[in-house]
Scaffold this active site. Structure first.
Site, short mmCIF file in Angstrom:
data_model
loop_
_atom_site.label_atom_id
_atom_site.label_comp_id
_atom_site.label_asym_id
_atom_site.label_seq_id
_atom_site.Cartn_x
_atom_site.Cartn_y
_atom_site.Cartn_z
N CYS A 123 0.81 -1.23 0.00
CA CYS A 123 0.00 0.00 0.00
C CYS A 123 0.84 1.27 0.00
O CYS A 123 0.31 2.36 -0.22
CB CYS A 123 -0.95 0.01 1.20
SG CYS A 123 -2.02 -1.44 1.28
N HIS A 256 -2.99 7.16 2.25
CA HIS A 256 -3.47 5.86 1.79
C HIS A 256 -4.85 5.61 2.36
O HIS A 256 -5.09 5.80 3.56
CB HIS A 256 -2.50 4.76 2.23
CG HIS A 256 -3.06 3.39 2.07
ND1 HIS A 256 -3.59 2.93 0.88
CD2 HIS A 256 -3.21 2.37 2.96
CE1 HIS A 256 -4.03 1.70 1.05
NE2 HIS A 256 -3.81 1.34 2.30
N ASN A 286 -10.20 -0.13 0.13
CA ASN A 286 -8.74 -0.07 0.14
C ASN A 286 -8.22 -0.71 -1.15
O ASN A 286 -8.33 -1.92 -1.32
CB ASN A 286 -8.21 -0.81 1.37
CG ASN A 286 -6.70 -0.77 1.49
OD1 ASN A 286 -5.99 -0.46 0.54
ND2 ASN A 286 -6.18 -1.12 2.66
#
Length: 329
Positions: A123, A256, A286
């Site tokens: 990520c 993020h 996500n």
């Protein structure tokens, strides 16, 4: 001998692409119920802020998502394939062991001759990739770089694990970085702590034709939360200090998009008003390395992020990895 003028990397365009299939929390709850797994829209929203996610259909690959996002970024920047001299794809879900996803994207775009490679920092991947491209441009080794974050995380989820399968979506985001005489990327910091690998990992492998280890994503959510808010807070302050600005000077924070609890907690620690935080996790879930460029593209296209504004982009993910990029748009 005349000294060579300093070059900077500036964001010239952005693009995003999401698979057509939208799965709401209610849709997901109904699907999981067939497996005797209980969840609900209320349960997911309360804990994550996620309301829906886009999932790639079977047969749709990371390189296909990345290529479409790249084309949109190139259109936005007004550049042609023959101008691209570097392609970096951040992904943890490549099409193949090799060749790299970046090489596949290069072929799809009809670009030739420039460098093309993948970066794997989960990520944090897009922040890692953008920092890498920035370094090449500053060194005079590239003039027009395509930086992409793309993932099909739905392929590595354990759909019997309620704690993780509701969190993720698929997608791709991209930016074009061009050499410029005026500062674009002002400062960037990358970090990792390899002693924390087990709190977020997919520890499978392919060996001798067989899958070894656990091929699915596993996460210690509480440990990730604690680590994420701590390292992102420190990283934000460090990158601002290097650039000679205060956190208060930031026009937009684009972290993020892990879950809304992390985003809100981080904003409070940095004392950044929530109205100056770009949040897309409710619509995208996500998307790992794709989350930051997707959020940036959404905010540029809806008019929130404007030329001249100061934007802080942050990634955090498995490894454990994290980083920040501070850019003048």
């Amino acid at each position: 001998m005349m000294e060579k003028a300093m070059k900077y990397a500036k964001i010239a365009g952005s693009g995003g692409y999401l698979p057509e299939r939208v799965v709401t929390n209610d849709d997901l709850a109904a699907e999981l119920a067939t497996r005797q797994i209980s969840t609900s829209d209320e349960w997911i929203v309360e804990r994550t802020g996620i309301r829906q996610r886009h999932l790639a259909e079977r047969g749709v690959t990371t390189s296909q998502l990345a290529t479409e996002a790249a084309r949109r970024a190139m259109d936005d920047a007004g550049v042609q394939a023959d101008e691209i001299d570097m392609i970096i794809v951040a992904t943890s879900t490549p099409d193949y062991v090799f060749p790299s996803t970046a090489c596949l994207v290069q072929a799809n775009l009809g670009a030739k001759g420039g460098a093309a490679f993948d970066v794997q920092a989960v990520c944090s991947g897009f922040v890692y990739a953008m920092t890498t491209a920035d370094s090449f441009i500053r060194a005079g080794r590239a003039r027009c770089a395509l930086v992409i974050g793309a993932e099909v995380f739905s392929r590595i989820l354990d759909w019997n694990d309620r704690g993780t399968c509701v969190l993720f979506g698929d997608g791709a985001g991209a930016v074009v970085l061009k050499a410029a005489d005026e500062p674009g990327i002002l400062a960037a910091h990358l970090h990792a702590d390899g002693s924390q690998t087990k709190i977020l990992c997919a520890a499978g492998n392919v060996a001798y034709g067989d899958v070894t280890g656990d091929p699915f994503l596993r996460m210690d959510g509480q440990a990730v939360f604690k680590q994420a808010v701590t390292v992102l807070d420190r990283s934000a302050r460090d990158v601002c200090a290097e650039a000679g600005v205060e956190v208060d000077d930031i026009d937009w924070l684009i972290p993020h998009q892990a879950n809304v609890r992390i985003l809100n907690f981080l904003a409070r620690k940095l004392r950044v008003p929530t109205e100056r935080v770009v949040i897309t996790v409710d619509q995208h879930a996500n998307t790992s390395a794709a989350s930051v460029p997707l959020a940036l593209d959404v905010a540029r296209r809806d008019g929130r992020v404007k030329p001249g504004q100061l934007v802080l982009m942050q990634g955090v993910g498995g490894g454990f990895t994290w980083g920040s990029v501070l850019a003048r748009m």
